[in-house]
Design an enzyme around this catalytic site. Structure first.
Site, PDB file in Angstrom:
ATOM      1  N   GLU A   8       0.754  -1.177   0.012  1.00  0.00           N
ATOM      2  CA  GLU A   8       0.170   0.013  -0.081  1.00  0.00           C
ATOM      3  C   GLU A   8       1.053   1.223   0.095  1.00  0.00           C
ATOM      4  OE1 GLU A   8      -2.316   0.132   3.688  1.00  0.00           O
ATOM      5  OE2 GLU A   8      -2.680   2.035   3.505  1.00  0.00           O
ATOM      6  N   ASP A  30      -0.940  -1.516   5.918  1.00  0.00           N
ATOM      7  CA  ASP A  30      -1.118  -0.856   7.169  1.00  0.00           C
ATOM      8  C   ASP A  30      -1.941  -1.499   8.130  1.00  0.00           C
ATOM      9  OD1 ASP A  30       0.666   0.994   6.478  1.00  0.00           O
ATOM     10  OD2 ASP A  30      -0.661   2.751   6.329  1.00  0.00           O
ATOM     11  N   ASP A  46      -4.050  -0.626  10.007  1.00  0.00           N
ATOM     12  CA  ASP A  46      -5.115   0.094  10.641  1.00  0.00           C
ATOM     13  C   ASP A  46      -6.393  -0.029   9.972  1.00  0.00           C
ATOM     14  OD1 ASP A  46      -4.576   1.297   8.462  1.00  0.00           O
ATOM     15  OD2 ASP A  46      -3.937   3.443   9.315  1.00  0.00           O
ATOM     16  N   ASP A  92      -7.828   1.865   7.256  1.00  0.00           N
ATOM     17  CA  ASP A  92      -7.754   2.235   6.093  1.00  0.00           C
ATOM     18  C   ASP A  92      -6.917   0.900   5.317  1.00  0.00           C
ATOM     19  OD1 ASP A  92      -8.892   4.351   5.535  1.00  0.00           O
ATOM     20  OD2 ASP A  92      -7.117   5.624   5.230  1.00  0.00           O
TER      21      ASP A  92
END
Ligand code: 0RA
Length: 659
Positions: free
Chosen positions: A440, A519, A521, A523
């Site tokens: 990403e 990541d 998280d 997102d």
């Protein structure tokens, strides 16, 4: 307390019609303990759950024979399982030849379930059909309790061997069989039963067997003072199954089309509907067993569907304006269907035995579905029009997609190998040892490039959120930069076969491990889901062949002076904190760094925590359950519908893409 009573006397009354004498076949249980995999597939969590299905299948057979309405499965605190049904109860009379009670024969002799007598059971459950004796052989302890003829009988076993002769322990007004077994830890790699796995199959069984009550209780822990219990019951059968499958989709027709027929001893039951999505979801079963690879029943269904809709469209002038051919595939777009047949002597084909082979079934299904569709199309012109218009759209889109795809693939070929500019390839040319990380963002991509092992690891950075393929038309997908890059980097191409079916060519796959690295998280997990949706809808074979993985970056770095340790969850973080502080919670010299993104790690940290094959954790993506996977992607990525929120809340921990 169990009171010791006399062993059961030979029960002559049971020897008529379907008593002890109808049970035949002999084979030792030793073989089962020596090679459990041959009998139950594996000794991992799948095999562990398979034990439950072997027992439940017997109860389902009782239901199919018209003698059982309730089946209850209970997970006990020690991970033993109880299956209770209100069927006829396993006969307990003496077996004339074996000089043993029929119960003991069923429990200790391979293939002696009674299912092998054709007039006793019309259809039989288990795919392997190895029977409850296998479960017994693989259990450290098993107890069978039979309620029959006003009496209660019991027998217990250790690793398949009876601990005593069948004995009578009381009287009853009930009828049925209760089997409790504790899987043998010597055999199985794990002992933990998963509520969701059991619940899912019981739900499926309730749709497949309308009118049957199923119940699942988990006695391992209490919530608000109560055990977790789920009831499964379906009055509408497959019709409700289709509604469940399409819960997150927008329907195109009023109610699912429902078809039942019986011919030459074969029961056919089909429910189908159309939705506004672009994907097809056809699930099929034979004698309650999922046929992942379809077979003659599915072919018969497709043939009828294409034939009837094509005829209807031609007769009513719907295909006049089209200057390209309509293919079978176009009739499947947005189709959700469940096909369930009951076949007296099913022949399963293929490596995983997931395909029905009986040739007579093709004609039977094709005829019955064809007849029913004719009636539907005649009686429901408005809905018929909506379906055929959707078919025309699908054909148009397929045509556009083919052009876009050919363009992309031709361009790729022209630029000489045409690897994407963003790809930092690895040196190795051996796909077996090569890996590609889909990363990403460009900055994390940069870090990964520095940190990687250049020989075997390639990096493909993806910009931001990739296209949501669940909502996009197919040709848009081939025009999308990030998706084009994935295709060319992997060396995978798409073509169309004679039926207009998209086929993936993975012969030139350049990496055997494809690792999604995002990541840790919200997102990041959204992007992971987007990429997975793409793989699921357009490159499913790569998932099925075990090529797709998800990287697991750590969530924390715990430090004290020179000591440091990565933690992947809160439990590990707390443990590290306590260890470094020697148990003192307020030790300020222990620092915890929370990693929000891959970008917060330097190249060396990313390598040692997430990329180094010696230390990293990779989760392999598998599709254990295609039904749940389809629902999940539709829920997460499809039209905005109310069930989505509830679904996400209920499945927050990675749903059923079991990794
Ligand atoms: C053999 C013969 C009969 C029933 C069964 C087995 C049977 C097995 C299981 C396993 C779990 N539940 C079960 N229920 C029944 C026929 C019995 C008769 O004719 O009465």
């Amino acid at each position: 307390m169990k009171d010791e009573k006399d062993p059961v006397k030979p029960a002559a009354a049971n020897n008529t019609d379907y008593g002890a004498s109808s049970i035949t076949a002999l084979e030792g249980l030793e073989a089962v303990r020596k090679r459990p995999g041959m009998y139950i597939g594996s000794t991992d969590t799948k095999g562990l759950h398979h034990l439950v299905w072997e027992v439940v299948d017997n109860s389902i057979d009782e239901h199919l024979a018209g003698h059982c309405t309730h089946i209850e499965v209970t997970i006990r605190p020690d991970n033993s399982i109880t299956v209770k049904d209100n069927g006829r109860g396993i006969p307990t009379g003496m077996h004339p030849k074996l000089k043993k009670s029929a119960l003991e024969v069923v429990m200790t002799v391979l293939h002696a379930g009674g299912k092998f007598d054709k007039d006793s059971y019309k259809v039989s459950g288990g795919l392997h059909g190895v029977g409850v004796s296998c479960v017994n052989a693989l259990s450290i302890h098993l107890r069978a309790e039979i309620h029959r003829d006003g009496k209660v009988f019991e027998q217990e076993y250790k690793q398949g061997k009876p601990l005593y002769d069948v004995r009578e322990i009381g009287t009853t007004t009930d009828r049925g069989t209760i089997v409790t077994f504790l899987p043998d830890p010597e055999i199985f790699e794990t002992d933990e039963y998963k509520f969701d796995v059991l619940a899912h199959r019981l739900r499926e069984l309730s749709y497949l067997n309308k009118g049957l009550f199923l119940k699942l209780t988990d006695e391992r822990e209490k919530e608000n003072g109560e055990f977790k219990v789920e009831d499964f019951f379906s009055e509408g059968g497959l019709q409700e199954f289709v509604i469940y499958l399409d819960e997150a989709k927008t329907t195109l027709i009023n109610d699912p089309i429902y078809i039942t027929a019986k011919e030459e001893g074969v029961d056919v039951e089909v429910a189908m509907t159309y939705n506004t999505s672009y994907s097809e979801n056809v699930v099929s079963f034979v004698n309650n067993i999922s046929t992942r690879d379809g077979g003659t029943h599915v072919s018969g269904f497709r043939r009828a569907l294409t034939r009837e809709f094509k005829k209807y469209g031609d007769d009513n002038g719907h295909f006049k304006k089209i200057n390209f051919t309509i293919s079978g595939e176009d009739f499947m777009e947005g189709l959700t269907a469940v096909i369930s047949v009951k076949v007296p002597e099913p022949q399963f084909k293929g490596q995983t035995k997931g395909e029905l082979g009986n040739s007579e079934v093709l004609g039977i299904v094709s005829r019955s579905v064809g007849d029913a569709l004719k009636v539907f199309l005649e009686e429901n012109p408005a809905q018929a029009k909506r379906i055929v218009e959707k078919v025309v759209l699908a054909a148009t889109a397929r045509n556009a997609a083919r052009k876009a795809r050919e363009m992309v693939q031709r361009k790729g070929a022209l630029t000489g190998g045409g690897l994407p500019g963003k790809l930092a390839d690895c040196a190795s040319r051996s796909p077996e040892e090569s890996e590609v990380f889909l990363v990403e963002g460009d900055s994390a991509g940069g870090t990964a490039k520095q940190g990687r092992d250049r020989h075997t690891q390639a990096i493909l950075p993806l910009r931001g959120k990739i296209l949501n393929v669940e909502k996009a038309l197919e040709h848009k997908i081939y025009e999308n930069e990030e998706i084009k890059n994935i295709f060319t980097a992997l060396g995978v191409s798409v073509a169309e076969n004679d039926e207009g079916h998209r086929v993936l060519n993975i012969e030139k796959l350049r990496y055997h491990k494809i690792v999604i690295m995002c990541d840790a998280d919200i997102d990041g997990s959204h992007i992971t889901t987007l990429i997975l949706t793409f793989f699921f809808r357009y490159m499913r074979e790569l998932i099925e062949k075990g090529h797709v993985y998800i990287a697991q970056p750590p969530l924390y770095l715990v430090k004290k002076g020179k000591n440091q340790r990565y933690a992947w969850n809160d439990k590990e973080r707390k443990a590290a904190q306590l260890e470094f502080s020697g148990g003192r919670e307020d030790d300020d010299s222990v620092k915890v760094q929370r990693y929000k993104g891959l970008g917060e790690m330097n190249a060396e940290q990313l390598w040692e925590t997430t990329m180094d094959s010696k230390t990293r954790i990779l989760k392999q993506v598998t599709i254990d359950d295609a039904v749940e996977a389809d629902r999940m992607f539709a829920m997460l990525m499809g039209d905005d519908v109310p069930p989505r929120r509830a679904f996400i809340e209920a499945n927050a921990k990675y749903a059923r893409i079991d990794v």
